[in-house]
Design a protein around this motif. Structure first.
Motif, short mmCIF file in Angstrom:
data_model
loop_
_atom_site.label_atom_id
_atom_site.label_comp_id
_atom_site.label_asym_id
_atom_site.label_seq_id
_atom_site.Cartn_x
_atom_site.Cartn_y
_atom_site.Cartn_z
N ILE A 191 -3.29 -6.42 -4.17
CA ILE A 191 -2.81 -4.71 -3.89
C ILE A 191 -1.35 -5.04 -4.71
O ILE A 191 -0.98 -3.44 -4.92
N THR A 207 -6.99 -0.39 -1.50
CA THR A 207 -6.17 -0.70 0.48
C THR A 207 -6.88 -0.74 0.93
O THR A 207 -6.87 -0.22 2.02
N VAL A 211 -6.28 3.04 -6.16
CA VAL A 211 -5.34 2.66 -5.10
C VAL A 211 -6.63 2.81 -4.07
O VAL A 211 -6.20 1.46 -3.11
N ILE A 268 -7.16 5.84 4.76
CA ILE A 268 -5.82 6.17 3.66
C ILE A 268 -5.87 7.36 2.77
O ILE A 268 -4.55 7.14 3.03
N VAL A 319 0.94 -0.81 -0.86
CA VAL A 319 -0.04 0.27 0.10
C VAL A 319 1.06 0.97 -0.46
O VAL A 319 0.17 1.95 -1.04
N GLY A 361 -1.60 -2.40 -7.58
CA GLY A 361 -0.40 -1.18 -7.35
C GLY A 361 0.97 -1.23 -8.18
O GLY A 361 1.19 0.36 -9.14
#
Length: 276
Positions: A131, A184, A180, A193, A16, A135
């Motif tokens: 993730i 996450t 994102v 976040i 993350v 990502g």
């Protein structure tokens, strides 16, 4: 020896941070912190609609966040309200609608705390794959639009005059932030976040000399914050998500101290040189 669930949390949280750091730099440069809040708040509406329609929550959150980004651009072009007013309306409205929908779904038990503040210790190997895969894709797209987005950040008019299509780059960036957040939210939660998007970038700004260096440092600070926060949570018996944010905050404060000390030393050297 650390338990498997803790190692998964470390790996997921680091993923993350690696994705959020570079994106967060543009949020800091472009003063879009409120936009990050708006996107994260809209995620709860995506969660509610995902449960209601029985579809993948990540896709539902991304769809809603993407629609919010589209709505923001449309209303900004209409030029009837200031950007902060539009963001305020979208942020609180989507959060409230999401809570209302969840309240109506009496047949379903939803752990709102897990979505609001994350449950990083419950991540699975599948979550980790999502993730890192998502990502990596987000960072690849960011790299492709980096020059255009950076030019737009410096001067929208110049970027447009050079044919860099800043509007398209700006919209793609908004979608990347939405992606994102969707990927996450399970790690640090909808409400936290934004902190991982902003704080590492703000801290990196005190060290970096170039945009690219700042992006790398921000990712590194984010990883250190995740590792430190998780270990702090383990030893202090505190919630993991909020503790990660506190660790990132401490790193930011430390960066301010280092910057202040560096500037003080530079001023002393300049004064001594001037005296000579």
């Amino acid at each position: 020896m650390l338990d498997d669930f803790f190692m998964r949390a470390l790996i997921a949280g680091s993923g993350v941070a690696l994705a959020a750091g570079p994106l967060g730099c543009f949020i800091v440069w472009r003063r879009m912190a409120y936009f990050g809040d708006t996107i994260s708040h809209s995620a709860l509406l995506g969660v509610a609609l995902g449960f209601l329609a029985d579809i993948n929550l990540v896709l539902a959150v991304f769809a809603v966040a993407g629609l919010v980004a589209v709505g923001l651009m449309v209303m900004q072009r209409a030029n009837t309200l200031s950007s902060d007013a539009i963001l305020g309306i979208l942020s609180h409205s989507t959060l409230a609608i999401g809570l209302v929908i969840v309240a109506f779904m009496t047949w379903l038990r939803i752990d709102l705390m897990a979505y609001l503040f994350g449950d990083i210790l419950a991540v699975t190997t599948q979550d980790i794959a999502i993730i890192y895969g998502g990502g990596a894709a987000a960072l690849a797209v960011l790299a492709l639009i980096w020059t255009r987005l950076l030019a737009d950040t410096v001067s929208f008019d110049v970027a447009r005059a050079e044919g860099l299509r800043p509007e398209a780059a700006r919209f793609i960036f908004m979608l990347l932030v939405a992606a994102v957040v969707a990927l996450t939210m399970k790690v640090v939660g909808i409400l936290l976040i934004t902190a991982l998007l902003i704080i590492p970038g703000a801290a990196a700004r005190n060290f970096a000399t170039t945009p690219e260096t700042m992006a790398v440092i921000a990712a590194g600070i984010g990883v250190v914050g995740v590792v430190g926060g998780l270990h702090g949570s383990l030893y202090l018996d505190t919630p993991a998500g909020p503790t990660i944010v506190v660790a990132a905050l401490l790193l930011f404060l430390a960066s301010l101290g280092v910057r202040g000390l560096t500037q003080w030393r530079a001023s002393r050297v300049a004064e001594d040189h001037h005296a000579v």
